[in-house]
Design a protein around this motif. Structure first.
Motif, mmCIF file in Angstrom:
data_model
loop_
_atom_site.group_PDB
_atom_site.id
_atom_site.type_symbol
_atom_site.label_atom_id
_atom_site.label_comp_id
_atom_site.label_asym_id
_atom_site.label_seq_id
_atom_site.Cartn_x
_atom_site.Cartn_y
_atom_site.Cartn_z
ATOM 1 N N MET A 41 0.811 -1.216 0.000
ATOM 2 C CA MET A 41 0.000 0.000 0.000
ATOM 3 C C MET A 41 0.847 1.269 0.000
ATOM 4 O O MET A 41 0.583 2.206 -0.760
ATOM 5 C CB MET A 41 -0.947 -0.007 1.203
ATOM 6 C CG MET A 41 -1.972 1.116 1.158
ATOM 7 S SD MET A 41 -3.131 1.093 2.559
ATOM 8 C CE MET A 41 -3.978 -0.460 2.321
ATOM 9 N N ASP A 42 1.886 1.318 0.821
ATOM 10 C CA ASP A 42 2.722 2.525 0.898
ATOM 11 C C ASP A 42 3.406 2.807 -0.438
ATOM 12 O O ASP A 42 3.514 3.964 -0.871
ATOM 13 C CB ASP A 42 3.772 2.379 2.007
ATOM 14 C CG ASP A 42 3.159 2.427 3.401
ATOM 15 O OD1 ASP A 42 2.000 2.895 3.523
ATOM 16 O OD2 ASP A 42 3.824 1.994 4.362
ATOM 17 N N TYR A 43 3.886 1.752 -1.090
ATOM 18 C CA TYR A 43 4.541 1.903 -2.393
ATOM 19 C C TYR A 43 3.555 2.444 -3.429
ATOM 20 O O TYR A 43 3.872 3.376 -4.187
ATOM 21 C CB TYR A 43 5.101 0.549 -2.830
ATOM 22 C CG TYR A 43 5.471 0.471 -4.292
ATOM 23 C CD1 TYR A 43 6.461 1.282 -4.831
ATOM 24 C CD2 TYR A 43 4.827 -0.435 -5.133
ATOM 25 C CE1 TYR A 43 6.799 1.212 -6.177
ATOM 26 C CE2 TYR A 43 5.154 -0.525 -6.481
ATOM 27 C CZ TYR A 43 6.146 0.306 -6.993
ATOM 28 O OH TYR A 43 6.473 0.227 -8.326
ATOM 29 N N ILE A 44 2.349 1.902 -3.460
ATOM 30 C CA ILE A 44 1.333 2.360 -4.422
ATOM 31 C C ILE A 44 1.003 3.828 -4.185
ATOM 32 O O ILE A 44 0.926 4.630 -5.127
ATOM 33 C CB ILE A 44 0.060 1.489 -4.310
ATOM 34 C CG1 ILE A 44 0.368 0.035 -4.714
ATOM 35 C CG2 ILE A 44 -1.062 2.061 -5.182
ATOM 36 C CD1 ILE A 44 -0.744 -0.936 -4.354
ATOM 37 N N LEU A 45 0.830 4.208 -2.941
ATOM 38 C CA LEU A 45 0.473 5.591 -2.615
ATOM 39 C C LEU A 45 1.597 6.563 -2.975
ATOM 40 O O LEU A 45 1.341 7.681 -3.440
ATOM 41 C CB LEU A 45 0.122 5.717 -1.131
ATOM 42 C CG LEU A 45 -1.183 5.037 -0.690
ATOM 43 C CD1 LEU A 45 -1.369 5.143 0.816
ATOM 44 C CD2 LEU A 45 -2.380 5.646 -1.415
ATOM 45 N N SER A 46 2.847 6.138 -2.786
ATOM 46 C CA SER A 46 3.966 7.019 -3.123
ATOM 47 C C SER A 46 4.058 7.246 -4.624
ATOM 48 O O SER A 46 4.360 8.362 -5.073
ATOM 49 C CB SER A 46 5.279 6.432 -2.589
ATOM 50 O OG SER A 46 5.632 5.236 -3.273
ATOM 51 N N GLU A 47 3.776 6.199 -5.417
ATOM 52 C CA GLU A 47 3.797 6.345 -6.874
ATOM 53 C C GLU A 47 2.600 7.160 -7.359
ATOM 54 O O GLU A 47 2.713 7.970 -8.284
ATOM 55 C CB GLU A 47 3.798 4.957 -7.538
ATOM 56 C CG GLU A 47 5.077 4.163 -7.322
ATOM 57 C CD GLU A 47 6.303 4.889 -7.850
ATOM 58 O OE1 GLU A 47 6.367 5.130 -9.072
ATOM 59 O OE2 GLU A 47 7.187 5.232 -7.043
ATOM 60 N N ASN A 48 1.462 6.974 -6.727
ATOM 61 C CA ASN A 48 0.276 7.756 -7.076
ATOM 62 C C ASN A 48 0.486 9.242 -6.780
ATOM 63 O O ASN A 48 0.032 10.114 -7.540
ATOM 64 C CB ASN A 48 -0.938 7.231 -6.307
ATOM 65 C CG ASN A 48 -2.187 8.057 -6.536
ATOM 66 O OD1 ASN A 48 -2.649 8.775 -5.659
ATOM 67 N ND2 ASN A 48 -2.742 7.970 -7.738
ATOM 68 N N LYS A 49 1.205 9.527 -5.694
ATOM 69 C CA LYS A 49 1.471 10.931 -5.335
ATOM 70 C C LYS A 49 2.234 11.642 -6.448
ATOM 71 O O LYS A 49 2.020 12.844 -6.693
ATOM 72 C CB LYS A 49 2.247 11.000 -4.021
ATOM 73 C CG LYS A 49 2.438 12.424 -3.493
ATOM 74 C CD LYS A 49 3.120 12.436 -2.138
ATOM 75 C CE LYS A 49 3.216 13.860 -1.587
ATOM 76 N NZ LYS A 49 3.980 14.763 -2.467
ATOM 77 N N LYS A 50 3.108 10.932 -7.142
ATOM 78 C CA LYS A 50 3.841 11.534 -8.262
ATOM 79 C C LYS A 50 2.861 12.022 -9.329
ATOM 80 O O LYS A 50 2.997 13.134 -9.864
ATOM 81 C CB LYS A 50 4.806 10.518 -8.871
ATOM 82 C CG LYS A 50 5.936 10.084 -7.944
ATOM 83 C CD LYS A 50 6.799 9.023 -8.624
ATOM 84 C CE LYS A 50 7.903 8.522 -7.698
ATOM 85 N NZ LYS A 50 8.709 7.446 -8.352
ATOM 86 N N ASP A 51 1.872 11.190 -9.655
ATOM 87 C CA ASP A 51 0.875 11.558 -10.669
ATOM 88 C C ASP A 51 0.019 12.726 -10.199
ATOM 89 O O ASP A 51 -0.278 13.654 -10.976
ATOM 90 C CB ASP A 51 -0.024 10.362 -10.996
ATOM 91 C CG ASP A 51 0.727 9.232 -11.682
ATOM 92 O OD1 ASP A 51 1.668 9.527 -12.440
ATOM 93 O OD2 ASP A 51 0.366 8.060 -11.468
ATOM 94 N N VAL A 52 -0.401 12.682 -8.945
ATOM 95 C CA VAL A 52 -1.244 13.749 -8.403
ATOM 96 C C VAL A 52 -0.489 15.077 -8.375
ATOM 97 O O VAL A 52 -1.039 16.134 -8.737
ATOM 98 C CB VAL A 52 -1.742 13.375 -6.988
ATOM 99 C CG1 VAL A 52 -2.420 14.573 -6.316
ATOM 100 C CG2 VAL A 52 -2.705 12.199 -7.060
#
Length: 414
Positions: A41-52
């Motif tokens: 979950m933490d990895y997914i959220l960190s990568e999503n933050k880049k897009d956001v």
């Protein structure tokens, strides 16, 4: 060999394996995907933050940023979808419409997977997981082509999905993501008849129209959502305001959000002031027809407003003389997605249901319910607004076809 062809070939090969895979094995694969999502979950959220962060830097509207953004709750929603799909009945192998001829020959239909499904979608990274688990459970492999705005999120999610598949009996190349964001690959993907059995576009009007016009692969058209709510003269005012509030403000960037509200002239003076107050508290911009402007001070609506999917905190409102005028307006501007009537009049409700030809027609409920999860499907590939093969939320059964199975006793035709 380019990335697209290479991955399409892998999917075609995996399809032959997956269509013979039993429900128990498919369910275990989806269970492993859910475990991997929780673990990473933490990895997914960190990568999503880049897009956001990139989207906000580029000035993307906040309602559209919301479609892109993930958080712990939304990833847990993906995990819940996995568990729901696991518990759904596997449609593959179902025998239906069976009958016995007078000569003893039995003719039946057997439900089978479509094969390799391509899905082209914008923003919403949750589609990556929804499409994967629905495809796998229905015995299909899936080629994912997400938008460039969500590339980091989608790459992370597919990496995690493949991690889960490695711990199952299903090939990890049952799911592939086109990582090259060159739009030219979309056009190439639409010509892959040798490898793809179906293409599903999920996004805005421009994307959907492009796919429909350019694909030689069969297309399941999901629709733009210009959704309507009609407030009949007998409707409960406060309950109607609650429904309109929910349908507009809960997640304004989704296709099941209401874009136009039609109000019977005999209830307009009762509902419009309180509706305006509620919506303005939620920062909704109201655009009204001339009759609306007689009751509340809002921005005048133009002809273009009635034909616009805002995907934002904007709502157009029109006062109509009666149910017939409301139906006529909806028939003119609807995209065939979702429409609702708020009324205490049974006959008016039945007339609305009979005459409105959309994928989902509601009586006294928010259009926000048009969703695979809310309809008990666990997830969805999209909301189909076409009439052939599938309509409404596209779930497991809609991702299958059938073949005839004929059982005889060495019979010949006379």
């Amino acid at each position: 060999m380019n990335e697209l062809i290479e991955k399409a070939k892998k999917l075609k090969s995996a399809s032959d394996f997956l269509k013979k895979t039993k429900a128990k094995e498919k369910n275990e694969a989806i269970r492993q995907i859910a475990i991997a999502l929780e673990k990473n979950m933490d990895y997914i959220l960190s990568e999503n933050k880049k897009d956001v962060d990139i989207a906000r830097k580029n000035g993307v509207k906040e309602a559209l940023v919301d479609r892109l953004a993930l958080n712990e709750k939304r990833i847990k929603g993906m995990i819940d979808s996995c568990n729901t799909v696991i518990n759904l009945k596997d449609p593959v192998g179902e025998i239906f419409d069976s009958f016995l001829r007078e000569d003893g020959i039995r003719i039946s239909k057997m439900r089978v997977p479509l094969g390799v499904i391509g899905i082209i979608y914008e923003s919403r990274p949750n589609v990556t997981v929804d499409a994967t688990i629905l495809a796998l459970k229905s015995g299909n492999t899936v080629l994912l082509r997400g938008g460039s705005d969500a590339i980091n999120s989608n790459k992370a999610l597919v990496k995690v999905i493949k991690e889960g598949l490695k711990n199952s009996g299903i090939p990890e190349n049952s799911v592939e993501l086109i990582e090259n964001t060159d739009r030219a690959l979309v056009n190439e993907m639409l010509k892959l008849n040798e490898y793809l059995d179906l293409v599903i576009p999920r996004g805005g009007k421009g994307l959907i129209n492009f796919v429909v016009k350019n694909s030689t692969v069969p297309v399941l058209e999901t629709g733009v959502g210009i959704c309507h709510i009609f407030v009949d003269e007998s409707a409960d005012v406060m309950k109607s305001i609650d429904i309109i509030d929910n349908a507009k403000t809960q997640r304004p960037g989704t296709c099941n959000t209401v874009e136009t509200v039609l109000i019977h002239k005999d209830i307009a003076s009762k509902i419009l002031p309180d509706l305006k107050k509620r919506l303005e508290e939620k920062n909704v911009e109201i655009r009204g027809c001339e009759e609306v402007l007689k009751h509340i001070d809002v921005k005048p609506a133009t002809e273009e407003d009635w034909a616009t999917e805002y995907l934002d905190l904007i709502l157009s409102i029109k006062v109509v003389n009666d149910l017939d005028e409301a139906i006529s307006h909806i028939k003119t501007y609807s995209t065939g997605h979702s429409e609702s009537i708020l009324t205490e009049d049974y006959l008016n409700a039945m007339k609305f249901v009979e005459e409105i030809d959309s994928a989902a027609v509601y009586i006294n409920a928010s259009t926000r319910f048009t969703d695979g999860g809310e309809f008990g499907m666990g997830a969805e590939m999209g909301i189909s607004t076409q009439k052939m093969h599938a309509r409404g939320p596209v779930g497991l059964k809609e991702l299958t076809t059938y073949k005839f199975v004929i059982q005889g006793n060495y019979d010949v035709r006379g």
